[in-house]
Write an enzyme that holds these catalytic residues in place. Structure first.
Site, mmCIF file in Angstrom:
data_model
loop_
_atom_site.group_PDB
_atom_site.id
_atom_site.type_symbol
_atom_site.label_atom_id
_atom_site.label_comp_id
_atom_site.label_asym_id
_atom_site.label_seq_id
_atom_site.Cartn_x
_atom_site.Cartn_y
_atom_site.Cartn_z
ATOM 1 N N GLU A 32 2.968 -7.345 -12.360
ATOM 2 C CA GLU A 32 3.037 -8.254 -10.619
ATOM 3 C C GLU A 32 4.097 -9.442 -11.344
ATOM 4 O O GLU A 32 3.752 -10.155 -12.130
ATOM 5 C CB GLU A 32 1.634 -8.767 -10.636
ATOM 6 N N ASP A 35 9.132 -7.687 -11.287
ATOM 7 C CA ASP A 35 10.461 -6.780 -10.839
ATOM 8 C C ASP A 35 11.497 -7.698 -10.820
ATOM 9 O O ASP A 35 12.523 -7.224 -11.151
ATOM 10 C CB ASP A 35 9.901 -6.220 -9.648
ATOM 11 N N GLY A 118 -0.103 -7.947 6.433
ATOM 12 C CA GLY A 118 -0.479 -9.069 5.672
ATOM 13 C C GLY A 118 -1.460 -8.876 4.596
ATOM 14 O O GLY A 118 -2.067 -9.903 4.105
ATOM 15 N N ALA A 119 -1.760 -7.696 4.257
ATOM 16 C CA ALA A 119 -2.959 -7.350 3.425
ATOM 17 C C ALA A 119 -2.167 -7.036 1.887
ATOM 18 O O ALA A 119 -2.929 -6.872 0.896
ATOM 19 C CB ALA A 119 -3.625 -5.945 3.659
ATOM 20 N N SER A 124 6.027 -4.435 5.425
ATOM 21 C CA SER A 124 7.617 -4.744 5.657
ATOM 22 C C SER A 124 8.600 -3.905 4.932
ATOM 23 O O SER A 124 9.473 -3.623 5.164
ATOM 24 C CB SER A 124 7.863 -6.193 5.640
ATOM 25 N N ASP A 168 8.559 -2.941 -4.013
ATOM 26 C CA ASP A 168 7.869 -2.193 -2.980
ATOM 27 C C ASP A 168 8.838 -1.154 -2.245
ATOM 28 O O ASP A 168 8.236 -0.167 -1.668
ATOM 29 C CB ASP A 168 7.748 -3.451 -1.949
ATOM 30 N N TYR A 218 6.529 -17.886 -3.025
ATOM 31 C CA TYR A 218 7.055 -16.724 -3.876
ATOM 32 C C TYR A 218 8.514 -16.959 -4.252
ATOM 33 O O TYR A 218 8.984 -16.775 -5.335
ATOM 34 C CB TYR A 218 7.042 -15.583 -2.794
HETATM 35 C C1 GLA Z 1 6.041 -8.789 -3.552
HETATM 36 C C2 GLA Z 1 7.614 -8.787 -3.566
HETATM 37 C C3 GLA Z 1 7.792 -7.769 -4.882
HETATM 38 C C4 GLA Z 1 7.220 -8.010 -6.227
HETATM 39 C C5 GLA Z 1 5.467 -8.619 -5.835
HETATM 40 C C6 GLA Z 1 4.892 -9.260 -6.822
HETATM 41 O O1 GLA Z 1 5.384 -7.833 -3.351
HETATM 42 O O2 GLA Z 1 8.148 -7.984 -2.531
HETATM 43 O O3 GLA Z 1 8.981 -7.506 -4.985
HETATM 44 O O4 GLA Z 1 7.898 -9.310 -6.777
HETATM 45 O O5 GLA Z 1 5.511 -9.562 -4.610
HETATM 46 O O6 GLA Z 1 4.958 -8.453 -8.059
#
Ligand code: GLA
Length: 383
Positions: A32, A35, A118-119, A124, A168, A218
């Site tokens: 997590e 990426d 939003g979960a 998206s 994602d 973020y």
């Molecule tokens: C979100 C981002 C991903 C990744 C995660 C954290 O989901 O879209 O690219 O950075 O957060 O791992």
């Protein structure tokens, strides 16, 4: 069935026969916030998805109806300017194709979803990936899944303002049934690892917390990592991201880094090594070891990376109090709300839901949601 609902809705609005595309959300077992630092991640597509019904239009007009929102929008492919909410993402995808030199026409679309918004399940990314896949099919652009993932990612960067990594979109496009992807975000290649969960299940518990500033936070985390890389580059050649950095490098230059930057970067480097361990453990079918690494990740995300919240921490603490039920639990995705991902004994599911629900309500005066998920195929045509 959502497929039928979307098909029927499409025939109400449009005459042509649509292409039906399914685009899944994702979970992430481990890796997590690594990426965007070119680390390895372990995502998987799940059986919660967007369904698109799409047909090429004769002119430049996109007529899009979001069945769940009961909201329709029309715009021209020749006039793509970031504007409102979810339309941005779709405009971003079309813009991505145009920038690659494809002259796409308009499309008639109806879409709906079974991914809770939003979960933290990347609705998206699924939205963009499914749309990109459909456009690619309808206009014969010939892009492969990785190129589509990059277009979908760019749409989030340019049209939604979130500087997300590639995990994602890649997982939504490349997912495989009953498998986790071991995705190398540097080379953009992956291995598929089949998982036998035995008597265990993957359970998501949704805190229903949605943090308005999540995208700002973020982007700030991403910035802190970039800052650490910049400092270390002064000392060592060949560093392009935290993927090239060891904990010892950070410790050696700790004084030159702001304390917060140091802590965040150290979390990322440690998470990268947890992923390596988890890949080995999963290959050996050692689910307890994977679960333990997940729980370690949670507390790293909570205490060092600071992207958790009270509700997520509460759920993970409860899981840790019940090792006879849980192999592991952690917050998942970008953070600041959303779900925890849990590896739970299948025969204890009812008791788990009952106990956690009661305790959560007593503490926060609201009910969490529970989603049992299976790992499934990436974006595909269903008709
Ligand atoms: C979100 C981002 C991903 C990744 C995660 C954290 O989901 O879209 O690219 O950075 O957060 O791992």
């Amino acid at each position: 069935m959502i497929e039928e609902r979307i098909r029927t809705e499409f025939s109400k609005w449009f005459k042509s026969r649509p292409l039906l595309v399914k685009a899944p959300g994702r979970i992430n077992l481990l890796g997590e916030h690594v990426d965007y630092q070119e680390g390895v991640v372990m995502p998987a597509a799940i059986d919660r998805h967007f369904v698109w019904a799409m047909a090429a239009a004769a002119d430049d007009k996109c007529n899009i109806f979001a069945a769940d929102l009961e909201e329709g929008v029309s715009f021209s492919v020749n006039d793509l300017a970031p504007g409102e909410a979810w339309i941005n993402y779709l405009m971003g995808v079309l813009d991505g194709f145009q920038r690659k030199g494809f002259s796409v026409r308009g499309v008639d679309c109806v879409l709906g979803s079974t991914i809770p918004a939003g979960a933290g399940l990347s609705s998206s990314a699924a939205l963009c990936s499914g749309f990109a896949f459909g456009i690619n099919e309808l206009f014969g652009c010939g892009l492969d899944r990785t190129q589509l993932a990059l277009i979908a990612q760019r749409a989030e960067h340019e049209f939604a303002g979130v500087r997300c990594g590639i995990m994602d979109q890649y997982a939504s496009l490349w997912g495989a049934p009953d498998a986790v992807l071991v995705l190398d975000c540097r080379s953009l290649t992956h291995q598929t690892l089949n998982v036998n969960w035995g008597g265990y299940a993957l359970l998501l518990i949704d805190t229903k917390v949605k943090h308005a500033l999540a995208s700002t936070e973020y982007n700030q985390r991403r910035e802190a990592c970039a800052q650490a890389v910049k400092t270390l580059q002064r000392h060592k050649s060949g560093i392009t991201s935290l993927r090239d950095v060891r904990a010892a490098d950070l410790l050696q230059h700790e004084q030159e880094l702001e304390h917060d930057t140091f802590i965040k970067a150290l979390y990322v480097v440690e998470e990268m090594s947890r992923v390596n361990k988890a890949v080995d453990a999963l290959k050996q079918g050692d689910l307890p070891a994977v679960g333990q690494l997940m729980t370690e990740t949670h507390w790293g995300l909570s205490q060092a990376f600071e992207v958790s919240c009270d509700e997520l921490d509460f759920l993970v603490s409860l899981a840790q109090e019940k090792p006879e039920w849980f192999l592991g639990a952690r917050m998942m995705g970008g953070g600041f709300g959303g779900c925890t991902l849990n590896i739970v004994r299948r025969d204890a599911l009812d008791e788990v839901k009952d106990l956690l629900s009661k305790k959560f309500v007593a503490q926060f005066e609201k009910e969490p949601d529970f989603y049992l998920v299976n790992l499934s195929a990436g974006v595909h045509i269903i008709d």
